[in-house]
Scaffold this motif. Structure first.
Motif, PDB file in Angstrom:
ATOM      1  N   LEU A   1       0.820  -1.203   0.000  1.00 48.67           N
ATOM      2  CA  LEU A   1       0.000   0.000   0.000  1.00 48.67           C
ATOM      3  C   LEU A   1       0.860   1.262   0.000  1.00 48.67           C
ATOM      4  O   LEU A   1       2.021   1.234   0.398  1.00 48.67           O
ATOM      5  CB  LEU A   1      -0.921  -0.025   1.221  1.00 48.67           C
ATOM      6  N   PRO A   2       0.280   2.394  -0.408  1.00 46.22           N
ATOM      7  CA  PRO A   2       1.052   3.645  -0.443  1.00 46.22           C
ATOM      8  C   PRO A   2       1.347   4.187   0.949  1.00 46.22           C
ATOM      9  O   PRO A   2       0.652   3.873   1.920  1.00 46.22           O
ATOM     10  CB  PRO A   2       0.143   4.600  -1.229  1.00 46.22           C
ATOM     11  N   LYS A   3       2.369   5.030   1.024  1.00 45.53           N
ATOM     12  CA  LYS A   3       2.807   5.621   2.286  1.00 45.53           C
ATOM     13  C   LYS A   3       1.970   6.842   2.653  1.00 45.53           C
ATOM     14  O   LYS A   3       1.255   7.401   1.823  1.00 45.53           O
ATOM     15  CB  LYS A   3       4.283   6.035   2.180  1.00 45.53           C
ATOM     16  N   TRP A   4       2.113   7.237   3.923  1.00 46.71           N
ATOM     17  CA  TRP A   4       1.504   8.450   4.438  1.00 46.71           C
ATOM     18  C   TRP A   4       1.848   9.622   3.517  1.00 46.71           C
ATOM     19  O   TRP A   4       2.979   9.694   3.046  1.00 46.71           O
ATOM     20  CB  TRP A   4       2.024   8.699   5.858  1.00 46.71           C
ATOM     21  N   PRO A   5       0.909  10.501   3.193  1.00 43.20           N
ATOM     22  CA  PRO A   5      -0.363  10.726   3.883  1.00 43.20           C
ATOM     23  C   PRO A   5      -1.524   9.835   3.447  1.00 43.20           C
ATOM     24  O   PRO A   5      -2.662  10.070   3.842  1.00 43.20           O
ATOM     25  CB  PRO A   5      -0.660  12.192   3.598  1.00 43.20           C
ATOM     26  N   ALA A   6      -1.251   8.797   2.653  1.00 37.80           N
ATOM     27  CA  ALA A   6      -2.288   7.785   2.416  1.00 37.80           C
ATOM     28  C   ALA A   6      -2.464   6.968   3.689  1.00 37.80           C
ATOM     29  O   ALA A   6      -1.538   6.836   4.490  1.00 37.80           O
ATOM     30  CB  ALA A   6      -1.877   6.875   1.269  1.00 37.80           C
ATOM     31  N   PHE A   7      -3.647   6.447   3.893  1.00 37.60           N
ATOM     32  CA  PHE A   7      -3.904   5.541   5.008  1.00 37.60           C
ATOM     33  C   PHE A   7      -4.897   4.487   4.564  1.00 37.60           C
ATOM     34  O   PHE A   7      -5.608   4.659   3.568  1.00 37.60           O
ATOM     35  CB  PHE A   7      -4.414   6.294   6.248  1.00 37.60           C
ATOM     36  N   THR A   8      -4.918   3.383   5.294  1.00 38.87           N
ATOM     37  CA  THR A   8      -5.817   2.274   4.976  1.00 38.87           C
ATOM     38  C   THR A   8      -6.481   1.797   6.254  1.00 38.87           C
ATOM     39  O   THR A   8      -5.821   1.643   7.280  1.00 38.87           O
ATOM     40  CB  THR A   8      -5.030   1.106   4.344  1.00 38.87           C
ATOM     41  N   ILE A   9      -7.787   1.563   6.184  1.00 40.09           N
ATOM     42  CA  ILE A   9      -8.495   0.921   7.291  1.00 40.09           C
ATOM     43  C   ILE A   9      -8.740  -0.525   6.881  1.00 40.09           C
ATOM     44  O   ILE A   9      -9.440  -0.791   5.899  1.00 40.09           O
ATOM     45  CB  ILE A   9      -9.830   1.610   7.619  1.00 40.09           C
TER      46      ILE A   9
ATOM     47  N   GLY B   1      -7.697   6.034   2.146  1.00 34.66           N
ATOM     48  CA  GLY B   1      -8.019   7.449   2.145  1.00 34.66           C
ATOM     49  C   GLY B   1      -6.775   8.288   1.959  1.00 34.66           C
ATOM     50  O   GLY B   1      -5.652   7.787   2.004  1.00 34.66           O
ATOM     51  N   ASP B   2      -6.976   9.574   1.779  1.00 39.97           N
ATOM     52  CA  ASP B   2      -5.889  10.530   1.593  1.00 39.97           C
ATOM     53  C   ASP B   2      -5.987  11.570   2.706  1.00 39.97           C
ATOM     54  O   ASP B   2      -6.841  12.463   2.668  1.00 39.97           O
ATOM     55  CB  ASP B   2      -6.007  11.185   0.217  1.00 39.97           C
ATOM     56  N   ALA B   3      -5.113  11.449   3.703  1.00 37.51           N
ATOM     57  CA  ALA B   3      -5.154  12.339   4.857  1.00 37.51           C
ATOM     58  C   ALA B   3      -4.847  13.783   4.468  1.00 37.51           C
ATOM     59  O   ALA B   3      -5.371  14.714   5.080  1.00 37.51           O
ATOM     60  CB  ALA B   3      -4.183  11.852   5.929  1.00 37.51           C
TER      61      ALA B   3
ATOM     62  N   GLU C   1      -1.743  16.492  13.252  1.00 35.50           N
ATOM     63  CA  GLU C   1      -2.865  16.361  14.192  1.00 35.50           C
ATOM     64  C   GLU C   1      -3.845  15.300  13.702  1.00 35.50           C
ATOM     65  O   GLU C   1      -4.332  14.469  14.469  1.00 35.50           O
ATOM     66  CB  GLU C   1      -3.561  17.708  14.348  1.00 35.50           C
ATOM     67  N   LEU C   2      -4.124  15.319  12.407  1.00 36.82           N
ATOM     68  CA  LEU C   2      -5.035  14.315  11.839  1.00 36.82           C
ATOM     69  C   LEU C   2      -4.429  12.922  11.944  1.00 36.82           C
ATOM     70  O   LEU C   2      -5.129  11.960  12.260  1.00 36.82           O
ATOM     71  CB  LEU C   2      -5.358  14.653  10.386  1.00 36.82           C
ATOM     72  N   ARG C   3      -3.134  12.806  11.728  1.00 36.07           N
ATOM     73  CA  ARG C   3      -2.471  11.506  11.850  1.00 36.07           C
ATOM     74  C   ARG C   3      -2.667  10.929  13.245  1.00 36.07           C
ATOM     75  O   ARG C   3      -2.981   9.747  13.405  1.00 36.07           O
ATOM     76  CB  ARG C   3      -0.980  11.651  11.526  1.00 36.07           C
ATOM     77  N   THR C   4      -2.502  11.749  14.256  1.00 34.22           N
ATOM     78  CA  THR C   4      -2.691  11.295  15.637  1.00 34.22           C
ATOM     79  C   THR C   4      -4.112  10.797  15.859  1.00 34.22           C
ATOM     80  O   THR C   4      -4.329   9.756  16.489  1.00 34.22           O
ATOM     81  CB  THR C   4      -2.362  12.436  16.621  1.00 34.22           C
ATOM     82  N   LEU C   5      -5.091  11.513  15.337  1.00 27.69           N
ATOM     83  CA  LEU C   5      -6.494  11.092  15.474  1.00 27.69           C
ATOM     84  C   LEU C   5      -6.753   9.771  14.751  1.00 27.69           C
ATOM     85  O   LEU C   5      -7.398   8.863  15.288  1.00 27.69           O
ATOM     86  CB  LEU C   5      -7.427  12.171  14.917  1.00 27.69           C
TER      87      LEU C   5
END
Length: 198
Positions: A122-130, A168-170, A183-187
């Protein structure tokens, strides 16, 4: 480009947005490169097996496309795939994906169905996966979130168990909510099944 009933190896295929491109039925691509500038209305798949090679989406994002009746194994994806669906809700016989590499792809709002998500790079931050987003729903709905992030997480987790992961794309969420990305990363890290790389 319309290709069906063939086995092709080590070729470069160009899919242009100026025509309807049909892949399949009974099309097997081995170590081929697909270069596409298609919008979803310019691409149909009706029976594709692609092993190795690359699927390069260039010039524009492929948006809201379901890779239905397509099997991908060991393929590297490049470019932006927004709101796309990989796999099938009911059967891996219809569509499947495994051992594929999305490290250089954008996957905003894209989902993976009925697959082993551990085999997908999967792609790196700021991408994220649930991972297993349906299992995170109760947590997501019980917490306060910035408004646009709450809407996105509500949509991401309001799904059936066949959806094994959603991306998603943070950076986009942080921009829409006007909050710092850190801040969003922490959440987001608190969400069950959250996978953040890098």
């Amino acid at each position: 480009m319309k290709i069906r009933d063939k086995r092709i190896s080590d070729q470069r295929l160009l899919l242009s947005n100026v025509e309807i491109n049909s892949l399949g039925p009974d099309l097997v691509l081995e170590n081929c490169d697909i270069h596409s500038d298609c919008q979803s209305k310019a691409l149909t798949i009706s029976g594709l097996t692609m092993t190795g090679g690359r699927f390069v989406q260039q010039d524009r994002a492929l948006t809201d496309f379901h890779f239905e009746r397509a099997h991908f194994w060991g393929v590297k994806f490049l470019g932006d795939f927004n709101g796309c669906t990989f796999g099938d809700w009911d059967s891996v016989e219809v569509s499947s994906i495994r051992d594929c590499d999305f490290t250089e792809a954008g996957l905003e709002d894209s989902r993976f169905l009925n697959c082993e998500i551990e085999s997908i790079r999967l792609p790196k931050w700021p991408a994220f996966t649930i991972v297993n987003p349906a299992e995170a729903r109760e947590f997501v709905m019980s917490r306060p979130w910035p408004s646009k992030t709450r809407i996105a997480l509500d949509v991401y987790t309001d799904t059936d168990p066949e959806c094994v992961a959603i991306c998603g794309d943070a950076a986009q969420l942080a921009k829409r909510d006007d909050i710092p990305l850190d801040e969003l990363r922490t959440l987001l890290k608190a969400v069950p099944g959250m996978k953040i790389i890098g």
